[in-house]
Scaffold this active site. Structure first.
Site, PDB file in Angstrom:
ATOM      1  N   PHE A   1       0.863  -1.184   0.000  1.00 37.91           N
ATOM      2  CA  PHE A   1       0.000   0.000   0.000  1.00 37.91           C
ATOM      3  C   PHE A   1       0.897   1.230   0.000  1.00 37.91           C
ATOM      4  O   PHE A   1       1.620   1.493   0.956  1.00 37.91           O
ATOM      5  CB  PHE A   1      -0.954   0.064   1.200  1.00 37.91           C
TER       6      PHE A   1
ATOM      7  N   ASP B   1       9.544   2.839   1.774  1.00 40.01           N
ATOM      8  CA  ASP B   1       8.368   3.650   2.076  1.00 40.01           C
ATOM      9  C   ASP B   1       8.104   3.539   3.577  1.00 40.01           C
ATOM     10  O   ASP B   1       7.494   2.584   4.049  1.00 40.01           O
ATOM     11  CB  ASP B   1       7.162   3.169   1.262  1.00 40.01           C
TER      12      ASP B   1
ATOM     13  N   LYS C   1       2.773  11.210   6.947  1.00 41.37           N
ATOM     14  CA  LYS C   1       1.938  11.020   8.148  1.00 41.37           C
ATOM     15  C   LYS C   1       2.458  11.794   9.361  1.00 41.37           C
ATOM     16  O   LYS C   1       2.198  12.979   9.477  1.00 41.37           O
ATOM     17  CB  LYS C   1       1.784   9.539   8.444  1.00 41.37           C
TER      18      LYS C   1
HETATM   19  C1  LIG Z   1       3.232   2.991   3.483  1.00 39.70           C
HETATM   20  C2  LIG Z   1       2.335   4.074   2.974  1.00 39.70           C
HETATM   21  N1  LIG Z   1       2.718   4.802   1.931  1.00 39.70           N
HETATM   22  C3  LIG Z   1       1.959   5.791   1.439  1.00 39.70           C
HETATM   23  C4  LIG Z   1       0.724   6.084   1.982  1.00 39.70           C
HETATM   24  C5  LIG Z   1      -0.115   7.164   1.399  1.00 39.70           C
HETATM   25  O1  LIG Z   1      -0.161   8.282   2.231  1.00 39.70           O
HETATM   26  P1  LIG Z   1      -1.295   9.399   2.022  1.00 39.70           P
HETATM   27  O2  LIG Z   1      -2.592   8.803   2.448  1.00 39.70           O
HETATM   28  O3  LIG Z   1      -0.840  10.544   2.910  1.00 39.70           O
HETATM   29  O4  LIG Z   1      -1.272   9.764   0.573  1.00 39.70           O
HETATM   30  C6  LIG Z   1       0.286   5.345   3.083  1.00 39.70           C
HETATM   31  C7  LIG Z   1      -1.031   5.624   3.699  1.00 39.70           C
HETATM   32  O5  LIG Z   1      -1.582   4.853   4.455  1.00 39.70           O
HETATM   33  C8  LIG Z   1       1.102   4.309   3.592  1.00 39.70           C
HETATM   34  O6  LIG Z   1       0.724   3.560   4.631  1.00 39.70           O
END
Ligand SMILES: Cc1ncc(COP(=O)(O)O)c(C=O)c1O
Length: 412
Positions: A150, A235, A264
């Site tokens: 994700f 990530d 976040k």
């Molecule tokens: C690992 C990871 N990357 C990217 C994102 C995307 O972040 P955003 O919702 O701020 O676009 C998330 C969101 O849950 C995430 O858990």
């Protein structure tokens, strides 16, 4: 069609829910809790009921709601200047980027806003690095990703999602991605080709249900990337910034990626702040005009992000996550075989697989909310716990006690 603004008195909880469902798109299915106020690890709904927040904005609230240091940084900045655009310099971005880069042991920061934007940015940077530095033929760049990933919701990112509900009806998709099983280093190594520019992975797959890879996996991925001349992009939007008991989840495996993606908690739960943090070799491929964002690096975001970095520099939050994480794991492990099929934890972060014979993950979340604990299900049977790192030990017990009571009550 126009709607008229009503000027009636305060709405009840169910009226708020009904209004929201009437006037917003249905891309979420919230629990029936209408939050009106929050402090630390606790939120209060419009009827004055208090709940322990064990989701913490999917880890965006690692420092709790309204952390005084972060609120102070935001308040001071609100009075000075909030937005300049990158057409000019501002006096907040430089200090923030310097200290964030130092925290990550990297050279440069590229500030964006949401996590998805950081991921998109990394995809662009990795491709350009591949063409300009590695020498991949134009248009041929490949990025290896993991099943169950994700990384956000943009069309390019959902192009390599393995979750049908994230993709259905949104094609055509962006090419250039190869999906391998998560946790299988041999499969990943076998997928690397001369055209591969990057491996993009979550060190712990949060959305998938806090899936922790086997020991040594991240180190093997690091080695495979080094051997093949491929960028390792970690990530850490959800796993980073204290959640796992370390500043970065990669640290727990003694691994340093080429690129960190952060988001976040970087915005302190106040504003969206994300960043790509890497080396000169990688980020220097960007030139003026090749990438940007109106809001990325704005002074308000930078002031708050800088205050977040300051909190992390103390090490206090990482330590709390590690210590409370042991308590959480020990308590949850006792539930295995009693309505729980499996538990996975990393620091103050847990994925709990509820026995399907008992109830769905969603039903468990609803019943936990009735008992004053807010959590979120992930993929049917799994619920996730990620309380703010400022939570008290008693509150960790309270959350697990509530879960045990929900499971004890079974299908009732
Ligand atoms: C690992 C990871 N990357 C990217 C994102 C995307 O972040 P955003 O919702 O701020 O676009 C998330 C969101 O849950 C995430 O858990």
């Amino acid at each position: 069609m126009t709607t008229t603004r009503r000027t009636d008195g305060p709405l009840s909880s169910s009226e708020h829910a009904a209004l929201t469902e009437t006037v917003t798109a249905h891309n979420y299915a919230p629990l029936p809790v209408v939050v009106a106020e929050a402090h630390g690890a606790w939120v209060t709904d419009v009827d004055g009921r208090r709940y322990l927040d064990c989701l913490a904005g999917y880890s965006a609230l690692n420092f709790g709601h309204g952390h005084p240091v972060l609120l102070q940084a935001a308040r001071e900045q609100l009075e000075r200047v909030t937005l300049t655009s990158r057409a000019f310099y501002n006096d907040r971005l430089g200090p923030f980027a310097r200290d964030l880069a130092a925290l990550a042991g990297m050279d440069l920061v590229l500030p964006m806003n949401t996590g998805a934007e950081a991921v998109e940015t990394a995809i662009k940077v990795a491709r350009r690095w591949g063409y300009r530095v590695k020498g991949v033929p134009a248009g041929q760049a490949q990025i290896v990703v993991a099943a169950g990933n994700f990384h956000g919701r943009t069309t390019t990112i959902v192009s390599f999602s393995t979750d049908d509900s994230a993709r259905e009806g949104f094609g055509p998709f962006t090419p250039g991605f190869t999906v391998v099983p998560y946790g299988d280093a041999d499969a990943l190594r076998a997928a690397l080709t001369p055209e591969t520019v990057a491996v993009l992975l979550e060190p712990v797959q949060g959305e998938a249900g806090v899936v922790v890879p086997p020991p040594g996996y991240l180190a093997a991925v690091r080695q495979a990337c080094t051997d093949a001349g491929v960028l390792f992009v970690a990530d850490e939007v959800q796993s980073g910034l204290g959640r796992t008991g370390a500043t970065f989840a990669c640290e727990l495996e003694g691994v340093v990626p080429d690129v960190y993606l952060l988001g976040k908690a970087l915005g302190g739960g106040i504003v969206p702040v994300s960043a790509v943090v890497s080396t000169h070799e990688v980020l220097d491929v960007l030139t003026p005009g090749s990438h940007g964002s109106t809001f990325g690096g704005n002074p308000l975001a930078a002031a708050i992000g800088h205050a977040v970095v300051g909190l992390l520099e103390t090490g206090e939050y990482q330590e709390r996550a590690a210590k409370l994480g042991v308590q959480l794991r020990d308590r949850l492990d006792d539930l295995v075989g009693h309505g729980v099929q499996a538990v996975r934890t990393r620091g103050l972060w847990a994925g709990i697989d509820i026995d399907p014979a008992l109830m769905t993950g969603r039903a468990a979340c609803e019943r936990l909310a009735e008992r004053g604990v807010l959590v979120k299900d992930a993929h049917g049977q799994t619920i996730r716990l990620s309380p703010p790192l400022v939570v008290e030990p008693d509150d960790v017990d309270r959350a697990v006690d509530a879960l045990a009571a929900v499971l004890d009550a079974g299908g009732r």
